[in-house]
Scaffold this motif. Sequence first.
Motif: not given
Length: 200
Positions: A145-153, A161-165, A174-177, A196-197
């Motif tokens: 599994r790849l659950n990369p919350v908090g990891a570098k994109f 899917l989107f970029h948001a501050p 990565i803020a959301l999976v 992605v932040v």
Amino acid sequence: LRTSPRLLCVATQQKNTGQNLEEDQSQSQNEQKVEPSSAEKRLTEEKAKLEEQLKEVTDKYKRALADAENVRQRSQKLVEEAKLYGIQSFCKDLLEVADILEKATESVPKEEIKDENPHLKNLYEGLVMTEVQIQKVFKKHGLLRLNPVGAKFDPYEHEALFHAPVEGKEPGTIALVSKIGYKLHGRTLRPALVGVVKDA
């Protein structure tokens, strides 16, 4: 006995003639050594040609051996990759099943899982056990599994899917999976769908 002057003169001439003959023979031998005959020239040329042909054949043989070894190594690599990644399409199909199981367990309200509600509780526990088991099978076959919350994109493992501050989060992380990703033996089988932040 007294030798007549005439006999001495004849003997001297014969001796000189013998020396001259030996000198002539040695000179002719030296001339033969200096200038080889046409047969020797032909043999030398043939030898040079044969040596050149031998060199060419040896080079071709070495190249053929190297090519055969390269083909063998490539074939071996293809066989090994077929063993590792032959189940790739099957795994992709099973990922959909794993996604449905995950959504099913997430959709059950936690406050409803009580001893007073045994049917729902048993069903939920069965779903959780099935999900755990399917992940064990995936791991056994090299599917992780790849659950990369908090990891570098990483564009090789994630799909944005989107970029948001986001306050308190570093840009590019990565803020959301939205959907879990998977790797098969280190190769990305399905990228994780992420948010992605970005800089505010």
